[in-house]
Motif scaffolding. Structure first.
Motif, PDB file in Angstrom:
ATOM      1  N   ASP A 131     -10.256  -9.495   0.116  1.00  0.00           N
ATOM      2  CA  ASP A 131     -10.429  -8.084  -0.235  1.00  0.00           C
ATOM      3  C   ASP A 131      -9.132  -7.299  -0.128  1.00  0.00           C
ATOM      4  O   ASP A 131      -9.090  -6.109  -0.421  1.00  0.00           O
ATOM      5  CB  ASP A 131     -11.439  -7.413   0.730  1.00  0.00           C
ATOM      6  N   GLN A 132      -8.094  -7.965   0.346  1.00  0.00           N
ATOM      7  CA  GLN A 132      -6.868  -7.257   0.694  1.00  0.00           C
ATOM      8  C   GLN A 132      -5.873  -7.253  -0.470  1.00  0.00           C
ATOM      9  O   GLN A 132      -5.595  -8.310  -1.047  1.00  0.00           O
ATOM     10  CB  GLN A 132      -6.242  -7.966   1.908  1.00  0.00           C
ATOM     11  N   VAL A 133      -5.342  -6.081  -0.799  1.00  0.00           N
ATOM     12  CA  VAL A 133      -4.285  -6.019  -1.801  1.00  0.00           C
ATOM     13  C   VAL A 133      -2.991  -6.553  -1.172  1.00  0.00           C
ATOM     14  O   VAL A 133      -2.578  -6.093  -0.105  1.00  0.00           O
ATOM     15  CB  VAL A 133      -4.067  -4.574  -2.301  1.00  0.00           C
ATOM     16  N   VAL A 134      -2.393  -7.552  -1.814  1.00  0.00           N
ATOM     17  CA  VAL A 134      -1.153  -8.139  -1.273  1.00  0.00           C
ATOM     18  C   VAL A 134       0.009  -8.031  -2.260  1.00  0.00           C
ATOM     19  O   VAL A 134       1.115  -8.483  -1.971  1.00  0.00           O
ATOM     20  CB  VAL A 134      -1.364  -9.604  -0.844  1.00  0.00           C
ATOM     21  N   GLY A 135      -0.258  -7.444  -3.414  1.00  0.00           N
ATOM     22  CA  GLY A 135       0.826  -7.281  -4.383  1.00  0.00           C
ATOM     23  C   GLY A 135       0.454  -6.225  -5.403  1.00  0.00           C
ATOM     24  O   GLY A 135      -0.728  -5.967  -5.644  1.00  0.00           O
ATOM     25  N   HIS A 136       1.478  -5.579  -5.980  1.00  0.00           N
ATOM     26  CA  HIS A 136       1.242  -4.483  -6.917  1.00  0.00           C
ATOM     27  C   HIS A 136       2.402  -4.427  -7.892  1.00  0.00           C
ATOM     28  O   HIS A 136       3.557  -4.403  -7.481  1.00  0.00           O
ATOM     29  CB  HIS A 136       1.153  -3.162  -6.110  1.00  0.00           C
ATOM     30  N   TYR A 139       1.261  -0.905   1.494  1.00  0.00           N
ATOM     31  CA  TYR A 139       2.564  -0.230   1.545  1.00  0.00           C
ATOM     32  C   TYR A 139       2.900   0.226   2.958  1.00  0.00           C
ATOM     33  O   TYR A 139       4.061   0.285   3.352  1.00  0.00           O
ATOM     34  CB  TYR A 139       2.597   0.944   0.558  1.00  0.00           C
ATOM     35  N   ASP A 140       1.853   0.534   3.739  1.00  0.00           N
ATOM     36  CA  ASP A 140       2.069   0.947   5.122  1.00  0.00           C
ATOM     37  C   ASP A 140       2.596  -0.209   5.966  1.00  0.00           C
ATOM     38  O   ASP A 140       3.210   0.004   7.007  1.00  0.00           O
ATOM     39  CB  ASP A 140       0.765   1.501   5.694  1.00  0.00           C
ATOM     40  N   ALA A 141       2.357  -1.440   5.501  1.00  0.00           N
ATOM     41  CA  ALA A 141       2.790  -2.623   6.262  1.00  0.00           C
ATOM     42  C   ALA A 141       4.263  -2.952   6.029  1.00  0.00           C
ATOM     43  O   ALA A 141       4.817  -3.825   6.689  1.00  0.00           O
ATOM     44  CB  ALA A 141       1.918  -3.819   5.882  1.00  0.00           C
ATOM     45  N   PHE A 142       4.893  -2.259   5.085  1.00  0.00           N
ATOM     46  CA  PHE A 142       6.305  -2.542   4.798  1.00  0.00           C
ATOM     47  C   PHE A 142       7.183  -2.048   5.939  1.00  0.00           C
ATOM     48  O   PHE A 142       7.042  -0.914   6.389  1.00  0.00           O
ATOM     49  CB  PHE A 142       6.741  -1.864   3.488  1.00  0.00           C
ATOM     50  N   GLY A 143       8.101  -2.898   6.387  1.00  0.00           N
ATOM     51  CA  GLY A 143       9.098  -2.465   7.367  1.00  0.00           C
ATOM     52  C   GLY A 143      10.270  -1.822   6.655  1.00  0.00           C
ATOM     53  O   GLY A 143      10.359  -1.865   5.431  1.00  0.00           O
ATOM     54  N   LEU A 144      11.165  -1.244   7.443  1.00  0.00           N
ATOM     55  CA  LEU A 144      12.320  -0.569   6.825  1.00  0.00           C
ATOM     56  C   LEU A 144      13.141  -1.529   5.976  1.00  0.00           C
ATOM     57  O   LEU A 144      13.639  -1.170   4.923  1.00  0.00           O
ATOM     58  CB  LEU A 144      13.192   0.062   7.906  1.00  0.00           C
ATOM     59  N   GLY A 145      13.257  -2.786   6.452  1.00  0.00           N
ATOM     60  CA  GLY A 145      14.066  -3.769   5.734  1.00  0.00           C
ATOM     61  C   GLY A 145      13.424  -4.253   4.450  1.00  0.00           C
ATOM     62  O   GLY A 145      14.054  -4.899   3.631  1.00  0.00           O
ATOM     63  N   ASP A 146      12.115  -3.957   4.278  1.00  0.00           N
ATOM     64  CA  ASP A 146      11.420  -4.417   3.081  1.00  0.00           C
ATOM     65  C   ASP A 146      11.550  -3.439   1.932  1.00  0.00           C
ATOM     66  O   ASP A 146      11.024  -3.662   0.858  1.00  0.00           O
ATOM     67  CB  ASP A 146       9.912  -4.589   3.367  1.00  0.00           C
ATOM     68  N   ARG A 147      12.225  -2.310   2.185  1.00  0.00           N
ATOM     69  CA  ARG A 147      12.297  -1.285   1.153  1.00  0.00           C
ATOM     70  C   ARG A 147      13.544  -1.462   0.314  1.00  0.00           C
ATOM     71  O   ARG A 147      14.574  -1.883   0.814  1.00  0.00           O
ATOM     72  CB  ARG A 147      12.333   0.108   1.800  1.00  0.00           C
ATOM     73  N   ALA A 148      13.432  -1.109  -0.966  1.00  0.00           N
ATOM     74  CA  ALA A 148      14.603  -1.115  -1.840  1.00  0.00           C
ATOM     75  C   ALA A 148      14.722   0.251  -2.479  1.00  0.00           C
ATOM     76  O   ALA A 148      13.738   0.778  -2.994  1.00  0.00           O
ATOM     77  CB  ALA A 148      14.464  -2.204  -2.914  1.00  0.00           C
ATOM     78  N   GLN A 149      15.914   0.821  -2.431  1.00  0.00           N
ATOM     79  CA  GLN A 149      16.192   2.103  -3.096  1.00  0.00           C
ATOM     80  C   GLN A 149      15.195   3.187  -2.684  1.00  0.00           C
ATOM     81  O   GLN A 149      14.769   3.999  -3.485  1.00  0.00           O
ATOM     82  CB  GLN A 149      16.181   1.914  -4.615  1.00  0.00           C
ATOM     83  N   GLY A 150      14.797   3.140  -1.396  1.00  0.00           N
ATOM     84  CA  GLY A 150      13.998   4.244  -0.862  1.00  0.00           C
ATOM     85  C   GLY A 150      12.508   4.175  -1.127  1.00  0.00           C
ATOM     86  O   GLY A 150      11.787   5.105  -0.776  1.00  0.00           O
TER      87      GLY A 150
END
Lengths: 182, 199
Positions: free
Chosen positions: B104-109, B65-76
């Protein structure tokens, strides 16, 4: 939906404010009319709702229509809670008057420094969806402004208006002030 | 093959046809809801494993989630900043969750958060570096498969009205539109479509 029956007149607060009134003023189509939606989703933000209503009321002859929208099931639950006879229920306006959230809002409005001749009217609506009920009332009273609260976050944390507020925002013919829940 | 026109497209090879047929036959139906654990090979050739979320995945989940950029967010959401991400996760991880791993990396949730009415709101996120590879589509189906075994009945979500591609993704797995709000202003800026399905 029922139309309003109950009117609570506010007492004039100061003589200075009285001087703003036109002598012999009667109800006029141009007097500001504000719809203030009070619902179970908005109890944490009543003070903010009341502030918004007072701000919108302006100076002269405003009528603040305090509305509590019931669903058929919440109406029945409220009747039960308030020990009303569910077989022959009183008018929705009367039930709304007894609801704690409405009483709280009325109390806050009365304590506030409302302009002289501002009036408060109480409405209870019963509809399966609060949004259309509020838009219908806003049309009936020729509202100049609707003030509606709502959840600002969904369970997953998304920023949302809530379906009632969204319906009012998109369908009312007048400006709408959205007061978000914390 | 024609000698008369250079514009004639080449005929598909027999091998190619067989391959396409095989792909179509082995691809799970879009509405199929497999249960974790299972794995796919994504469009980039990466092996992606789907697992029920466990607490040991938490740190990697926060990192995603920390890797998300501002443009990757929806509805805050997800919120910005590790502290806010942690407090948001602490609030939403009470419900059912399925995660997608690459190594080992989580890539989706995908998560199902109970609302006050006994239903669950669905939210799904894919790491920005792993989007558009089919990971989210499979994650969505896997999450629904898992949730159906954990007593989740009605699932709903809101999608911004202009995000038609996203909405189609949900429709493909069985979601339908609830209560279209108005008609004239149906797709007004800022409006959302609520979709739901009963598992």
């Amino acid at each position: 939906m029922t139309t309003h029956e109950s009117t609570i007149s506010t007492t004039p607060h100061t003589p200075r404010e009285q001087s703003y009134s036109k002598p012999g003023h009667t109800d006029s189509d141009t007097d500001p009319s504000i719809v203030l939606a009070v619902g179970e989703t908005t109890d944490s933000r009543r003070a903010a709702l009341v502030d918004a209503a007072i701000g919108a009321a302006g100076l002269r002859y405003a009528t603040i229509h305090v509305v509590h929208a019931f669903t058929p099931s919440s109406f029945d639950a409220t009747l039960d809670r308030l020990n009303f006879d569910t077989e022959s229920p009183p008018p929705a306006d009367e039930v709304a008057r007894r609801c704690a959230d409405v009483r709280d809002v009325i109390g806050r409005l009365r304590e506030a420094d409302l302009p002289y001749d501002a009036r408060i009217e109480l409405h209870g609506c019963i509809d399966t969806a609060a949004g259309p009920a509020l838009v219908g009332l806003a049309t009936d009273v020729d509202a100049d402004c609707v003030i509606v609260g709502g959840r600002a976050r969904s369970p997953t944390g998304k920023a949302l208006f809530g379906s009632t507020a969204q319906h009012v925002l998109l369908n009312a013919d007048c400006p709408v002030t959205f007061v978000k829940d914390e | 093959m024609s000698n008369h026109s250079t514009a004639t497209p080449p005929e598909p090879s027999v091998l190619g046809t067989v391959h396409t047929l095989y792909e179509n036959l082995t691809r799970p139906h879009p509405s199929a809801k497999p249960r974790p654990p299972w794995a796919i090979v994504d469009a980039e050739g990466r092996e992606i494993r789907y697992r029920v979320y466990e607490e040991r995945h938490y740190d990697s989940l926060v990192a995603m989630y920390d890797a998300f950029g501002l443009g990757d967010r929806a509805q805050g959401v997800p919120p910005v900043g590790e502290d806010r991400i942690r407090s948001w996760l602490d609030a939403v991880l009470d419900g059912e969750s399925v995660v997608a791993h690459h190594g080992d990396q989580v890539v989706g949730h995908v998560l199902f958060v109970p609302d006050n009415g006994g239903d669950h709101e669905l939210a799904i996120y894919v790491h920005p570096d792993y989007q558009r590879a089919g990971i989210g589509r499979a994650l969505l189906r896997t999450g629904l498969g898992h949730a159906s075994t954990r007593g989740v009945d009605r699932v709903w979500l809101c999608v911004e009205a202009h995000r038609r591609g996203v909405e189609q993704l949900y429709r493909d797995v069985g979601f339908t539109l609830d209560d279209p709000i108005g008609t004239t202003f149906h797709d007004a800026p800022g409006s959302t479509h609520e979709l739901s399905q009963t598992l």
